[in-house]
Design a protein around this motif. Structure first.
Motif, PDB file in Angstrom:
ATOM      1  N   ILE A  51       0.853  -1.184   0.000  1.00 40.74           N
ATOM      2  CA  ILE A  51       0.000   0.000   0.000  1.00 40.74           C
ATOM      3  C   ILE A  51       0.886   1.231   0.000  1.00 40.74           C
ATOM      4  O   ILE A  51       1.910   1.282   0.670  1.00 40.74           O
ATOM      5  CB  ILE A  51      -0.945  -0.030   1.226  1.00 40.74           C
ATOM      6  N   THR A  52       0.492   2.241  -0.788  1.00 37.79           N
ATOM      7  CA  THR A  52       1.277   3.459  -0.857  1.00 37.79           C
ATOM      8  C   THR A  52       1.110   4.297   0.405  1.00 37.79           C
ATOM      9  O   THR A  52       0.237   4.013   1.233  1.00 37.79           O
ATOM     10  CB  THR A  52       0.867   4.289  -2.074  1.00 37.79           C
ATOM     11  N   THR A  58      -3.198   0.222  -3.865  1.00 34.32           N
ATOM     12  CA  THR A  58      -2.849  -1.057  -3.253  1.00 34.32           C
ATOM     13  C   THR A  58      -2.481  -2.055  -4.348  1.00 34.32           C
ATOM     14  O   THR A  58      -2.919  -1.921  -5.500  1.00 34.32           O
ATOM     15  CB  THR A  58      -4.007  -1.622  -2.425  1.00 34.32           C
ATOM     16  N   TYR A  59      -1.672  -3.027  -3.970  1.00 31.28           N
ATOM     17  CA  TYR A  59      -1.187  -4.035  -4.911  1.00 31.28           C
ATOM     18  C   TYR A  59      -1.278  -5.394  -4.236  1.00 31.28           C
ATOM     19  O   TYR A  59      -1.007  -5.506  -3.036  1.00 31.28           O
ATOM     20  CB  TYR A  59       0.267  -3.748  -5.294  1.00 31.28           C
ATOM     21  N   TYR A  60      -1.624  -6.410  -5.010  1.00 28.37           N
ATOM     22  CA  TYR A  60      -1.801  -7.747  -4.461  1.00 28.37           C
ATOM     23  C   TYR A  60      -1.171  -8.799  -5.365  1.00 28.37           C
ATOM     24  O   TYR A  60      -1.187  -8.676  -6.595  1.00 28.37           O
ATOM     25  CB  TYR A  60      -3.279  -8.069  -4.301  1.00 28.37           C
ATOM     26  N   TYR A 102       8.909   4.089  -4.029  1.00 26.93           N
ATOM     27  CA  TYR A 102       7.959   3.458  -4.938  1.00 26.93           C
ATOM     28  C   TYR A 102       7.758   1.996  -4.591  1.00 26.93           C
ATOM     29  O   TYR A 102       8.557   1.376  -3.908  1.00 26.93           O
ATOM     30  CB  TYR A 102       8.409   3.614  -6.398  1.00 26.93           C
ATOM     31  N   PHE A 103       6.680   1.478  -5.105  1.00 26.00           N
ATOM     32  CA  PHE A 103       6.266   0.115  -4.837  1.00 26.00           C
ATOM     33  C   PHE A 103       7.215  -0.892  -5.484  1.00 26.00           C
ATOM     34  O   PHE A 103       7.751  -0.654  -6.570  1.00 26.00           O
ATOM     35  CB  PHE A 103       4.855  -0.068  -5.391  1.00 26.00           C
ATOM     36  N   SER A 104       7.417  -2.030  -4.839  1.00 26.43           N
ATOM     37  CA  SER A 104       8.221  -3.109  -5.384  1.00 26.43           C
ATOM     38  C   SER A 104       7.713  -4.440  -4.854  1.00 26.43           C
ATOM     39  O   SER A 104       7.228  -4.520  -3.722  1.00 26.43           O
ATOM     40  CB  SER A 104       9.694  -2.932  -5.001  1.00 26.43           C
ATOM     41  N   VAL A 105       7.817  -5.494  -5.653  1.00 29.34           N
ATOM     42  CA  VAL A 105       7.451  -6.842  -5.197  1.00 29.34           C
ATOM     43  C   VAL A 105       8.675  -7.613  -4.703  1.00 29.34           C
ATOM     44  O   VAL A 105       8.539  -8.759  -4.271  1.00 29.34           O
ATOM     45  CB  VAL A 105       6.757  -7.658  -6.308  1.00 29.34           C
ATOM     46  N   TYR A 106       9.850  -6.996  -4.782  1.00 34.17           N
ATOM     47  CA  TYR A 106      11.082  -7.687  -4.439  1.00 34.17           C
ATOM     48  C   TYR A 106      11.441  -7.463  -2.980  1.00 34.17           C
ATOM     49  O   TYR A 106      11.669  -6.330  -2.542  1.00 34.17           O
ATOM     50  CB  TYR A 106      12.213  -7.227  -5.353  1.00 34.17           C
ATOM     51  N   ALA A 107      11.534  -8.543  -2.238  1.00 37.03           N
ATOM     52  CA  ALA A 107      11.830  -8.440  -0.818  1.00 37.03           C
ATOM     53  C   ALA A 107      13.160  -7.730  -0.573  1.00 37.03           C
ATOM     54  O   ALA A 107      13.297  -6.978   0.395  1.00 37.03           O
ATOM     55  CB  ALA A 107      11.844  -9.828  -0.178  1.00 37.03           C
ATOM     56  N   SER A 108      14.123  -7.958  -1.434  1.00 44.48           N
ATOM     57  CA  SER A 108      15.456  -7.383  -1.239  1.00 44.48           C
ATOM     58  C   SER A 108      15.459  -5.860  -1.319  1.00 44.48           C
ATOM     59  O   SER A 108      16.413  -5.215  -0.879  1.00 44.48           O
ATOM     60  CB  SER A 108      16.431  -7.944  -2.275  1.00 44.48           C
TER      61      SER A 108
END
Length: 123
Positions: A51-52, A58-60, A102-108
């Motif tokens: 979530i921003t 929001t992103y899922y 900014y949003f990212s899906v990468y845990a790192s």
């Protein structure tokens, strides 16, 4: 600096619901993008939702879309993950994470992490 503490995990039957909370310390909580990741035994940590800073976006992950809802309350420095229609494959340790910009899906790419909370879904 941001410190994150998750709570709300537990054991639930398939089809049930849980709400996870992540309490953050730090005066700039509202500046951070907040996310939930999860890690099952023997598997890599995977993105769940984000979530921003304003809560406007929001992103899922596809695997949870329509079942999980992420939200935040900047006045309480808390982000939530409402999990409905839980499945045994949702069993994992769930982590709260924070990053700027900014949003990212990468845990790192996330700078701050909580200690995790266990969610177990029985069939």
């Amino acid at each position: 600096q941001v410190q994150l503490v998750e709570s709300g995990g537990g054991l639930v039957q398939a089809g049930g619901s849980l709400r996870l909370s992540c309490a953050a310390s730090g005066r700039t909580f509202s500046s951070y993008i907040m996310a939930w990741f999860r890690q099952a035994p023997g598997k890599e940590r995977e993105f769940v939702a984000a979530i921003t800073w304003s809560g406007s976006s929001t992103y899922y992950a596809d695997s949870v879309k329509g079942r999980f809802t992420i939200s935040r309350d900047n006045a309480k420095n808390t982000v939530y993950l409402q999990m409905n229609s839980l499945k045994p494959e949702d069993t994992a340790v769930y982590y709260c994470a924070a990053r700027l910009n900014y949003f990212s899906v990468y845990a790192s790419s996330y700078n701050y992490w909580g200690q995790g909370t266990q969610v177990t879904v029985s069939s």
